[in-house]
Scaffold this motif. Structure first.
Motif, PDB file in Angstrom:
ATOM      1  N   GLU A   1      19.675  13.685  67.095  1.00 32.66           N
ATOM      2  CA  GLU A   1      19.500  13.123  68.332  1.00 32.66           C
ATOM      3  C   GLU A   1      18.469  12.166  68.392  1.00 32.66           C
ATOM      4  O   GLU A   1      18.224  11.369  69.280  1.00 32.66           O
ATOM      5  N   PHE A   2      17.537  12.737  67.809  1.00 33.18           N
ATOM      6  CA  PHE A   2      16.328  11.961  67.740  1.00 33.18           C
ATOM      7  C   PHE A   2      15.491  11.169  66.629  1.00 33.18           C
ATOM      8  O   PHE A   2      14.665  10.174  67.013  1.00 33.18           O
ATOM      9  N   ALA A   3      16.124  11.455  65.287  1.00 36.04           N
ATOM     10  CA  ALA A   3      15.537  10.646  64.429  1.00 36.04           C
ATOM     11  C   ALA A   3      15.754   9.351  63.971  1.00 36.04           C
ATOM     12  O   ALA A   3      16.772   8.944  64.425  1.00 36.04           O
ATOM     13  N   GLU A   4      14.653   8.553  63.512  1.00 36.72           N
ATOM     14  CA  GLU A   4      14.978   7.303  63.475  1.00 36.72           C
ATOM     15  C   GLU A   4      15.219   6.734  62.061  1.00 36.72           C
ATOM     16  O   GLU A   4      16.045   5.782  61.738  1.00 36.72           O
ATOM     17  N   SER A   5      14.988   7.635  61.101  1.00 37.88           N
ATOM     18  CA  SER A   5      15.177   7.160  59.487  1.00 37.88           C
ATOM     19  C   SER A   5      14.980   8.495  58.887  1.00 37.88           C
ATOM     20  O   SER A   5      14.480   9.425  59.355  1.00 37.88           O
ATOM     21  N   ILE A   6      15.326   8.398  57.458  1.00 42.71           N
ATOM     22  CA  ILE A   6      14.963   9.731  56.590  1.00 42.71           C
ATOM     23  C   ILE A   6      13.486   9.894  56.602  1.00 42.71           C
ATOM     24  O   ILE A   6      13.108  11.040  56.488  1.00 42.71           O
ATOM     25  N   GLU A   7      12.714   8.983  56.293  1.00 43.96           N
ATOM     26  CA  GLU A   7      11.161   8.926  56.684  1.00 43.96           C
ATOM     27  C   GLU A   7      10.895   9.556  58.050  1.00 43.96           C
ATOM     28  O   GLU A   7      10.239  10.633  58.222  1.00 43.96           O
ATOM     29  N   ALA A   8      11.113   8.882  59.183  1.00 50.16           N
ATOM     30  CA  ALA A   8      10.721   9.035  60.627  1.00 50.16           C
ATOM     31  C   ALA A   8      11.691   9.955  61.048  1.00 50.16           C
ATOM     32  O   ALA A   8      12.676   9.579  62.032  1.00 50.16           O
ATOM     33  N   ASN A   9      11.706  11.022  60.596  1.00 53.18           N
ATOM     34  CA  ASN A   9      13.008  12.014  60.945  1.00 53.18           C
ATOM     35  C   ASN A   9      12.529  13.168  61.987  1.00 53.18           C
ATOM     36  O   ASN A   9      13.096  14.387  62.049  1.00 53.18           O
ATOM     37  N   SER A  10      11.513  12.783  62.644  1.00 55.40           N
ATOM     38  CA  SER A  10      11.149  13.554  63.941  1.00 55.40           C
ATOM     39  C   SER A  10      10.611  14.982  63.657  1.00 55.40           C
ATOM     40  O   SER A  10       9.673  15.526  64.219  1.00 55.40           O
ATOM     41  N   VAL A  11      11.063  15.749  62.736  1.00 55.16           N
ATOM     42  CA  VAL A  11      10.598  17.305  62.444  1.00 55.16           C
ATOM     43  C   VAL A  11      10.533  17.692  60.957  1.00 55.16           C
ATOM     44  O   VAL A  11      11.353  17.095  59.987  1.00 55.16           O
ATOM     45  N   HIS A  12       9.813  18.432  60.693  1.00 54.00           N
ATOM     46  CA  HIS A  12       9.585  19.145  59.461  1.00 54.00           C
ATOM     47  C   HIS A  12       9.990  20.765  59.734  1.00 54.00           C
ATOM     48  O   HIS A  12       9.423  21.297  60.581  1.00 54.00           O
ATOM     49  N   GLY A  13      10.624  21.508  58.805  1.00 55.34           N
ATOM     50  CA  GLY A  13      10.559  22.772  58.890  1.00 55.34           C
ATOM     51  C   GLY A  13      10.607  23.263  57.346  1.00 55.34           C
ATOM     52  O   GLY A  13      11.114  22.744  56.401  1.00 55.34           O
TER      53      GLY A  13
ATOM     54  N   TYR B   1      15.992  27.406  62.216  1.00 55.60           N
ATOM     55  CA  TYR B   1      15.289  26.271  62.415  1.00 55.60           C
ATOM     56  C   TYR B   1      15.806  24.929  61.787  1.00 55.60           C
ATOM     57  O   TYR B   1      16.211  23.835  62.054  1.00 55.60           O
ATOM     58  N   ARG B   2      16.362  25.277  60.242  1.00 54.42           N
ATOM     59  CA  ARG B   2      16.671  24.328  59.639  1.00 54.42           C
ATOM     60  C   ARG B   2      18.013  23.813  60.092  1.00 54.42           C
ATOM     61  O   ARG B   2      18.603  22.598  60.076  1.00 54.42           O
ATOM     62  N   ASP B   3      19.055  24.787  60.768  1.00 53.12           N
ATOM     63  CA  ASP B   3      20.209  24.432  61.257  1.00 53.12           C
ATOM     64  C   ASP B   3      20.120  23.670  62.442  1.00 53.12           C
ATOM     65  O   ASP B   3      20.712  22.527  62.561  1.00 53.12           O
ATOM     66  N   VAL B   4      19.058  23.847  63.279  1.00 54.33           N
ATOM     67  CA  VAL B   4      19.083  23.202  64.382  1.00 54.33           C
ATOM     68  C   VAL B   4      18.103  21.786  64.236  1.00 54.33           C
ATOM     69  O   VAL B   4      18.328  21.051  64.774  1.00 54.33           O
ATOM     70  N   MET B   5      17.456  21.607  63.139  1.00 49.78           N
ATOM     71  CA  MET B   5      17.052  20.488  62.639  1.00 49.78           C
ATOM     72  C   MET B   5      18.063  19.714  62.290  1.00 49.78           C
ATOM     73  O   MET B   5      17.881  18.179  62.735  1.00 49.78           O
ATOM     74  N   GLY B   6      18.837  20.010  61.481  1.00 48.53           N
ATOM     75  CA  GLY B   6      20.003  19.012  60.872  1.00 48.53           C
ATOM     76  C   GLY B   6      19.718  18.528  59.623  1.00 48.53           C
ATOM     77  O   GLY B   6      18.373  18.756  59.062  1.00 48.53           O
ATOM     78  N   ALA B   7      20.326  17.659  58.734  1.00 46.38           N
ATOM     79  CA  ALA B   7      19.911  17.050  57.459  1.00 46.38           C
ATOM     80  C   ALA B   7      18.779  16.287  57.535  1.00 46.38           C
ATOM     81  O   ALA B   7      18.617  15.750  58.529  1.00 46.38           O
ATOM     82  N   THR B   8      18.033  16.424  56.553  1.00 48.09           N
ATOM     83  CA  THR B   8      16.919  15.498  56.225  1.00 48.09           C
ATOM     84  C   THR B   8      17.319  13.935  56.683  1.00 48.09           C
ATOM     85  O   THR B   8      16.431  13.408  57.499  1.00 48.09           O
ATOM     86  N   ASN B   9      18.496  13.550  56.128  1.00 44.03           N
ATOM     87  CA  ASN B   9      18.532  12.102  56.598  1.00 44.03           C
ATOM     88  C   ASN B   9      19.752  12.115  57.743  1.00 44.03           C
ATOM     89  O   ASN B   9      20.555  12.661  57.864  1.00 44.03           O
ATOM     90  N   PRO B  10      19.108  11.625  58.870  1.00 42.97           N
ATOM     91  CA  PRO B  10      19.897  11.629  60.194  1.00 42.97           C
ATOM     92  C   PRO B  10      21.114  11.141  60.084  1.00 42.97           C
ATOM     93  O   PRO B  10      22.083  11.496  60.820  1.00 42.97           O
ATOM     94  N   GLU B  11      21.446  10.119  59.150  1.00 38.03           N
ATOM     95  CA  GLU B  11      22.862   9.882  58.866  1.00 38.03           C
ATOM     96  C   GLU B  11      23.889  10.975  58.682  1.00 38.03           C
ATOM     97  O   GLU B  11      24.966  10.804  58.870  1.00 38.03           O
TER      98      GLU B  11
END
Ligand code: CMP
Length: 140
Positions: free
Chosen positions: A106-118, A86-96
């Motif tokens: 694909e979906f996160a807006e920012s390091i805070e609004a990063n769409s998912v937690h795992g 799941y961490r692999d498919v989520m990607g890095a905490t900071n979407p950048e």
């Protein structure tokens, strides 16, 4: 083959933009199975307890504001090496910094609004899922 369970949150930026199905399509396609799910609007106390490990961090207050700004979807995922998968498919905490094809890229807006937690470890996965789900709600 190690079948694990991990805890997942679809965050308020995801529910606000009606992206819960799109995000779950990505994680299901990766082989993870949703074995428990509930939609809640977290209280301040629930957010602070859930993120207590971060309480000394400068971003803690903003993080709790954000996590209580709208509904979330809480989930337990099951699959082979589910925590890492799941961490692999989520990607890095900071979407950048996230790789193409990951949920946060694909979906996160920012390091805070990063769409998912795992969850980041087996120990935290067990604690986090037990905070929101009872054993009979996990339907593998
Ligand atoms: P999450 O996996 O939910 O765990 C803690 C969250 O804090 C993290 O995702 C980020 O969304 C959020 N956060 C906000 N600011 C920062 C920051 N500067 N560094 C790390 N995490 C941050």
């Amino acid at each position: 083959m190690t079948i694990e369970r991990t805890f997942s949150i679809l965050k308020p930026d995801a529910t606000r933009r009606n992206l819960t199905g799109a995000i779950n399509a990505v994680l299901e396609k990766s082989g993870l199975r949703i074995i428990a799910q509930k939609r809640l609007h977290l209280s301040r106390a629930q957010a602070e307890t859930f993120y207590a490990v971060h309480k000394e961090r400068a971003f803690f207050n903003d993080l709790c504001d954000f996590m209580t700004s709208g509904p979330v979807v809480l989930q337990v995922l099951e699959g082979e090496n589910a925590i890492t998968a799941y961490r692999d498919v989520m990607g890095a905490t900071n979407p950048e910094n996230a790789e193409a094809g990951t949920i946060r890229k694909e979906f996160a807006e920012s390091i805070e609004a990063n769409s998912v937690h795992g969850s980041d470890s087996q120990e935290n996965a067990a604690t986090e899922m037990a905070y929101f789900f009872s054993g009979i709600e996990l339907v593998g």
